[in-house]
Every structure is written in structure tokens, then in C-alpha cells.
Scaffold this active site. Sequence first.
Site, short mmCIF file in Angstrom:
data_model
loop_
_atom_site.label_atom_id
_atom_site.label_comp_id
_atom_site.label_asym_id
_atom_site.label_seq_id
_atom_site.Cartn_x
_atom_site.Cartn_y
_atom_site.Cartn_z
N ASN A 85 5.52 27.60 0.34
CA ASN A 85 4.19 28.15 1.24
C ASN A 85 4.33 27.29 2.52
OD1 ASN A 85 2.07 29.74 1.70
ND2 ASN A 85 0.81 27.93 1.40
N ASP B 73 -6.74 33.13 8.39
CA ASP B 73 -7.87 33.17 9.12
C ASP B 73 -7.71 32.99 10.86
OD1 ASP B 73 -7.10 30.49 9.04
OD2 ASP B 73 -8.76 29.74 7.74
N HIS C 16 -2.99 30.56 9.43
CA HIS C 16 -3.97 30.01 10.08
C HIS C 16 -3.59 30.07 11.65
CE1 HIS C 16 -5.63 28.27 6.53
NE2 HIS C 16 -4.56 27.67 6.19
N GLU D 96 4.22 23.25 2.43
CA GLU D 96 4.40 22.64 3.79
C GLU D 96 5.58 21.61 3.70
OE1 GLU D 96 0.64 21.19 5.17
OE2 GLU D 96 -0.15 23.27 4.99
O1 G3I Z 1 -15.11 17.04 -2.01
C1 G3I Z 1 -15.61 16.12 -0.96
C2 G3I Z 1 -17.14 15.71 -1.01
O2 G3I Z 1 -17.07 15.07 -2.41
C3 G3I Z 1 -17.44 15.16 0.06
O3 G3I Z 1 -18.96 14.97 0.08
C4 G3I Z 1 -17.24 15.78 1.53
C5 G3I Z 1 -17.48 15.19 2.79
O4 G3I Z 1 -16.49 15.29 3.72
O5 G3I Z 1 -15.85 16.14 1.39
C6 G3I Z 1 -15.26 16.67 0.31
O6 G3I Z 1 -13.84 17.00 0.24
C7 G3I Z 1 -13.33 17.98 1.24
C8 G3I Z 1 -12.64 18.93 0.46
O7 G3I Z 1 -12.05 19.72 1.23
C9 G3I Z 1 -13.29 19.93 -0.53
O8 G3I Z 1 -14.39 20.44 -0.04
C10 G3I Z 1 -12.68 17.39 2.46
O9 G3I Z 1 -13.61 16.31 3.08
C11 G3I Z 1 -11.93 18.38 3.40
O10 G3I Z 1 -11.03 17.45 3.96
C12 G3I Z 1 -11.37 19.16 2.33
O11 G3I Z 1 -10.79 20.11 3.38
C13 G3I Z 1 -9.65 21.04 2.74
C14 G3I Z 1 -8.22 20.76 3.17
O12 G3I Z 1 -7.32 21.83 2.81
C15 G3I Z 1 -7.96 19.36 2.95
O13 G3I Z 1 -6.92 19.01 3.97
C16 G3I Z 1 -9.96 22.52 3.06
O14 G3I Z 1 -11.29 22.60 2.22
C17 G3I Z 1 -8.84 23.35 2.48
O15 G3I Z 1 -9.31 24.58 2.98
C18 G3I Z 1 -7.70 23.01 2.96
O16 G3I Z 1 -6.63 23.85 2.66
C19 G3I Z 1 -5.21 23.80 3.44
C20 G3I Z 1 -4.46 24.41 2.39
O17 G3I Z 1 -4.45 23.81 1.15
C21 G3I Z 1 -2.84 24.42 2.84
N1 G3I Z 1 -2.77 24.92 3.97
C22 G3I Z 1 -3.68 24.21 5.02
C23 G3I Z 1 -5.05 24.21 4.56
C24 G3I Z 1 -5.92 23.63 5.71
O18 G3I Z 1 -5.59 22.23 5.60
#
Ligand code: G3I
Length: 309
Positions: free
Chosen positions: A149, A216, A185, A106
Site C-alpha cells: 500500500n 478522502d 489521500h 508506504e
Molecule cells: O490513542 C491515542 C489517545 O489515547 C490519545 O488520547 C490521543 C491524543 O492525541 O491520541 C490517540 O492516538 C491517535 C491515534 O490516531 C488513534 O486515534 C494519534 O494521536 C493520532 O496521531 C493517530 O492518527 C492516525 C495516523 O494514521 C497515525 O499516523 C490516524 O487516526 C489514522 O487515520 C492514520 O492512518 C494512516 C494510515 O494508517 C496509513 N496511511 C496514512 C494514514 C494517515 O497517516
Amino acid sequence: MQVASREFTSVTPENSMKWRSLAPAPDEYDFSGADQLVDFALANGQRLRGHTLFWHRLNGLPSWLHAELDAASDPAARLRELMADHTATVVGRYAGRIAQWDVINEPLGIASGDFDRENIFYQLLGEEYLDLALLHAHAADPSAELFINETFTEFQPQKFDALIALAQRVLARGAPLHGIGLQGHFFLRAPDEAVLRDQLRRIAALGLKAEITELDIPLPLFDTTPDPLAAQAQAYADVFNACLAVPLCSGITVWGVDDAHTWLDSFVITAGNAPNRPLLFDGQLQAKPAYHAVVDALLDAVPWRIVSN
Ligand code: G3I
């Protein structure tokens, strides 16, 4: 796990290979999560896409990075050094095992073709950060295919044009870029097969591979249709058919296995629609109409059929 190993030929980490996940401190790495995924994929003969080396948004950057740069007498030089170390450490560790890397994720603004102002790499190093990252990654694993990407290009033609122009400049400077990933997405708008096919063709026309990297398609998009699951299935088929029409479209990655585990259900813009049910398997790991539509699209593309009586 069984569905993940049986139904997919390629695997990518959602979070466990991001810089923040791997590096709790500047010189400290924890590869436990990433290694588990790599071992799983290789045990199942699956291809691996590494995601992602450099992403300035959300959980992409290590929590210590800004303090580290603020403390440096020459923040740009320190960033260059950290990027070189990170790439050598991570790409080097998995050399020969990770087939493709999203080296840069991005680079552009969410809704524009300009570089994102909040992009710390661009702020300190300018566009050269792309070349630097690609060159380091190539040095660490010459066999890996290196990708840029990008997100939300599928329905923003100007942003897509800017992405193509960016790739052309990178290639003209001689940096080792091998592919462009379109995330896919589709929570703001359902896919348009013709538009997507055209975009994939334009990437291929640069001599680059094209992949859909984070597909998705949430069910609430189709709430006003008589059969939302069928409409979702058609949308999935459209994406696969667009890719199948372009020889250099080398893969489609869905962003999750089943509807019980999707980032959309906790993401600020889409959480209100939960359950978003955007994937190929439902929460009980049963194949949805979208799964069957994808299988049909793939079978239709096979140039021969085995017919049994
Ligand atoms: O690991 C912590 C955990 O310890 C905590 O208890 C929990 C409470 O909220 O959060 C956990 O972290 C989360 C993390 O994913 C791991 O699961 C974050 O809150 C959450 O915001 C994070 O979201 C990820 C996101 O990127 C970050 O912005 C998504 O899973 C993931 O699917 C998403 O992926 C991105 C791609 O890398 C790039 N393209 C866009 C896509 C969506 O943003």
C-alpha cells in the site's frame, strides 16, 4: 454503526490492527479492538481489509521496537524473528476471515521513489524485508490477498513509476504479492481521473489487483469554486469512474464514514483547515452530494437496469 453496516461492503481498521495497537510488549498481544471490528464486519457480511502489518511511520511501529533491536546482539536477525512472529500471530489469528492484508505500508519516501531512510525494516534487512513479510503472511493464510500500500503516488509520476518497478522486482523474485493499494489521500491535490485510470491500468498490467485504499477528498480544496460540495462530488465520481474502467480495480475504501470523524482534522498539515469534511456522510450522518455522485457512478456502470413504471 448503522451507516457503516448499511452503506459499505468492506471494512478496514484505521488504527486497531497496527503493530503498535496490537502488541503492547514483544510477546504480548491485545486483540480486543481488532476482534470487535472483525466480529462487526463478519456479522454484516462485509469483506475485511487488514491494515497494516509493517509500517515504519507515525503510529505504525510498537513503542518498544527500537529498544528491543538495540538490545539484540544481531538486530537484523531479531527483526526477522519479530516479523515472523508478528505475521504468524496476527494473520494466523484471522486466517480465512480477513480477505486482504496491507502487508507493507508506504515502503517508499513521501516525496521520492527511493526507500525511506527512516524505514527501519529497509535499514536492517534491505528490500528483502518485503519478500519476507509477504512469504510469512502467505504461509499464515494462503487464501489472503497480499498488498503493498503506498501514498501520494497519484500526483507524483516518478514515485508511481518506482512503485511499479518495486512490484516488478518483488514478483520477479517469486514473492506472493497479489495487489497494490493506492491510498488516495487527496488533500494536497484533487484527483485527476485520467491519471488515476492510467495508474490503475499499469498495476493491472502486472497481473495484480488494484485498490484505492484510504480515500478522502477534503472540501477546502474546492473553496474557490462556486459550489464546493458539487466539486467534491465530481472528484469522488472521478475516482470511482477511474476504478470502474479497470476490471482488476477490485475496491475503493474511504478513510472514515462521516465528517465528524476524520484524521485530517487533527493531522498537522490539515488541522488548520478543519473542518475538512472529506467523506461521503456529513457530521449528522446525512448523505452528501459526494455520496449521491458515487451511487450514480456505480449505477451507471451496471450493464443492465431494472426499469419500473
Ligand atoms: O490513542 C491515542 C489517545 O489515547 C490519545 O488520547 C490521543 C491524543 O492525541 O491520541 C490517540 O492516538 C491517535 C491515534 O490516531 C488513534 O486515534 C494519534 O494521536 C493520532 O496521531 C493517530 O492518527 C492516525 C495516523 O494514521 C497515525 O499516523 C490516524 O487516526 C489514522 O487515520 C492514520 O492512518 C494512516 C494510515 O494508517 C496509513 N496511511 C496514512 C494514514 C494517515 O497517516
